[in-house]
Write an enzyme that holds these catalytic residues in place. Structure first.
Site, PDB file in Angstrom:
ATOM      1  N   LYS A 176      40.002  40.154  29.339  1.00 20.76           N
ATOM      2  CA  LYS A 176      39.510  38.974  28.624  1.00 20.76           C
ATOM      3  C   LYS A 176      38.177  38.565  29.228  1.00 20.76           C
ATOM      4  O   LYS A 176      38.077  38.238  30.406  1.00 20.76           O
ATOM      5  CB  LYS A 176      40.476  37.794  28.725  1.00 20.76           C
ATOM      6  CG  LYS A 176      40.092  36.655  27.761  1.00 20.76           C
ATOM      7  CD  LYS A 176      40.782  35.344  28.078  1.00 20.76           C
ATOM      8  CE  LYS A 176      39.996  34.497  29.031  1.00 20.76           C
ATOM      9  NZ  LYS A 176      38.690  34.018  28.476  1.00 20.76           N
ATOM     10  N   GLU A 203      40.144  35.877  43.074  1.00 21.84           N
ATOM     11  CA  GLU A 203      38.879  35.647  43.784  1.00 21.84           C
ATOM     12  C   GLU A 203      38.286  34.389  43.176  1.00 21.84           C
ATOM     13  O   GLU A 203      37.825  34.389  42.039  1.00 21.84           O
ATOM     14  CB  GLU A 203      37.939  36.843  43.632  1.00 21.84           C
ATOM     15  CG  GLU A 203      36.790  36.823  44.626  1.00 21.84           C
ATOM     16  CD  GLU A 203      35.485  36.369  44.020  1.00 21.84           C
ATOM     17  OE1 GLU A 203      35.179  35.164  44.158  1.00 21.84           O
ATOM     18  OE2 GLU A 203      34.786  37.189  43.403  1.00 21.84           O
TER      19      GLU A 203
END
Length: 487
Positions: free
Chosen positions: A179, A255
């Site tokens: 995505k 992250e």
């Protein structure tokens, strides 16, 4: 770098099961240039049905793809890497018109191609282990793909993140649903064309775009998504981890944000430190998770450092990101512009601003934020604690090594940190003490080493990524115990 290339047609559709399709419910959203505010594309927005279809396609493609050997998968990687490099000028242009990234210095296509080329060769290294330590048994481990892997990438460096997440997932035998961000969907859609041209089997590599509360929500909760890698904000990372826990306990690699400190000691190369730290917070208009937004300078050199930093920081060529002469483009969109402006307004109340201007005209002339410096900001101020994600830096002073370490670590983020000193003993002491996943010694972000693990301490994430470790994120370990009968 040669001039960026405007594409004849801009792809805005979803790429599912090897085909380009409109959104199933017909919904689109306007993508506006952050410089001109004009609509540059109407982008298909993935619905829940579209996200589910992408996962279903990936699941159906998994048995055949995982049955291939790494050398067979690598053939597609090599072709894709070549195509990405060939499309680099077009990719640079698409990035500029979608989120304001200047075409000057656009390196992402080369870095992305390097990732696919690396994993094309590294796939054979996904090995198990064996053991004869249990008498009467010959035991070994298998490293096997999870199945469907989801990757959710940010808008600031999308082509690079596309490669860094999908290449290790695919080479180890997983199939992928990626995505892209609604702020920067065009380069991912362009890469989808290159994926098709490279001949990847249908369903192996799917790319959708849209807002996180729809397609991102589906992927993070989906029972058929077996592993998920996300780079983005801390807030969204927490939501994804919660969704994974509430669904099938899929492993999640996160992250997240940063509030990265740089510590400058009095024996440092002052000009080098000033040049590199200002580049860190100015590059990509400060829209970088590891940008050193907090700088701590030893009192004895503070005045000289600040003056050098200021001169370098304000000497930017701001303007149209499609112009080769520009190195400081607009922020990604109006929401990002308003967010950074609000932090600057708060910063003026808590610290001393010595660079930066109030410029509401930015709404008409591009969402450009000029480089901004605050001095003497209290350590507990909002602008010292929260990620701003713009070209805004706080410079404070310290007297002792212990004080510098304490101030640098006084944050819930821990992605990147830096220390500048010519004293190797001090450098190593401070590097060990700093609470960050990466520490630069006499260098700072965006400097990195692609063969080193990258990730964050504390709220900056969990897990590590990098050429030597990312394949492990997409492989299950199975122990096989073989009883050997005595003759």
């Amino acid at each position: 770098m040669p001039a960026a290339k405007s594409p004849r047609d801009i792809e805005t559709r979803l790429f599912i099961n090897g085909e380009f399709v409109e959104s199933s419910d017909g919904k689109t959203f306007d993508l506006k240039s952050p410089m001109t505010h004009e609509v540059v594309a109407q982008v298909s927005e993935a619905s829940e049905s579209d996200a589910n279809a992408a996962v279903a396609a990936a699941k159906a493609a998994f048995p055949a793809w995982s049955a291939l050997g790494p050398k067979e998968r690598a053939k597609y990687f090599k072709k894709l890497a070549t195509l990405i490099v060939e499309a680099r000028h077009e990719l640079a242009y698409l990035e500029a018109i979608s989120m304001g990234r200047p075409v000057s210095g656009y390196f992402d296509a080369f870095a992305a191609a390097d990732s696919f080329n690396h994993y094309a060769e590294a796939g054979m290294l996904a090995l198990g282990t064996s053991s004869l330590n249990t008498p009467g048994y010959m035991n070994f481990t298998l490293r096997q793909p999870y199945g469907v892997a989801a990757a959710i990438i940010p808008w600031n460096v999308p082509v690079l993140f596309l490669a860094l997440k999908t290449a290790p997932a695919l080479i180890t035998g997983n199939t992928v649903v990626l995505k892209s961000s609604e702020k920067a969907p065009l380069t991912s859609a362009k890469v989808a064309h290159l994926i098709q041209e490279a001949g990847f089997p249908p369903g192996v590599f799917n790319i959708i775009t849209g807002h996180g509360q729809v397609s991102g929500h589906v992927l993070s909760h989906h029972m058929d998504v077996r592993v998920l890698s996300f780079t983005g904000s801390e807030r969204t990372g927490r939501l994804i981890q919660t969704a994974a826990a509430k669904s099938n306990l899929k492993p999640v690699i996160l992250e997240l944000g940063g509030k990265s400190p740089a510590v400058i000691f009095e024996d440092a190369d002052l000009e080098k430190a000033a040049a590199e730290t200002q580049h860190s917070i100015q590059w990509n208009s400060g829209q970088v998770c590891m940008a050193n937004s907090r700088i701590y300078v030893q009192e004895s050199i503070a005045e000289a450092f600040v003056e050098s930093f200021k001169q370098k920081f304000q000497a930017v060529a701001a303007g149209d990101p499609t112009d080769e002469k520009t190195n400081h483009g607009p922020l990604a969109d109006e929401m990002q512009y308003d967010r950074v402006r609000s932090y600057i307004d708060v910063g003026k109340e808590s610290g001393k601003r010595i660079l930066g201007i109030d410029h509401e005209a930015g709404r008409q002339n591009g969402f450009i934020i000029q480089p901004t410096i605050f001095l003497e900001t209290p350590e507990d101020a909002k602008v010292m604690k929260e990620e701003i994600f713009g070209p805004v830096v706080n410079i404070n002073t310290f007297r002792t090594e212990d004080e510098a370490i304490a101030k640098a670590n006084n944050t819930e983020f821990g992605l990147y940190a830096a220390v500048y000193t010519k004293n190797i003993d001090r450098a190593l002491r401070v590097a060990k003490a700093l609470e960050a996943g990466t520490v630069g010694v006499n260098c700072t972000s965006p400097t990195g080493a692609r063969d080193m693990p990258f990730g964050g301490y504390k709220a900056s994430g969990q897990g590590r990524e990098g050429l030597t470790v990312s394949m492990d994120n997409f492989l299950e370990t199975k122990s096989v115990l073989v009883k050997v009968e005595e003759s």
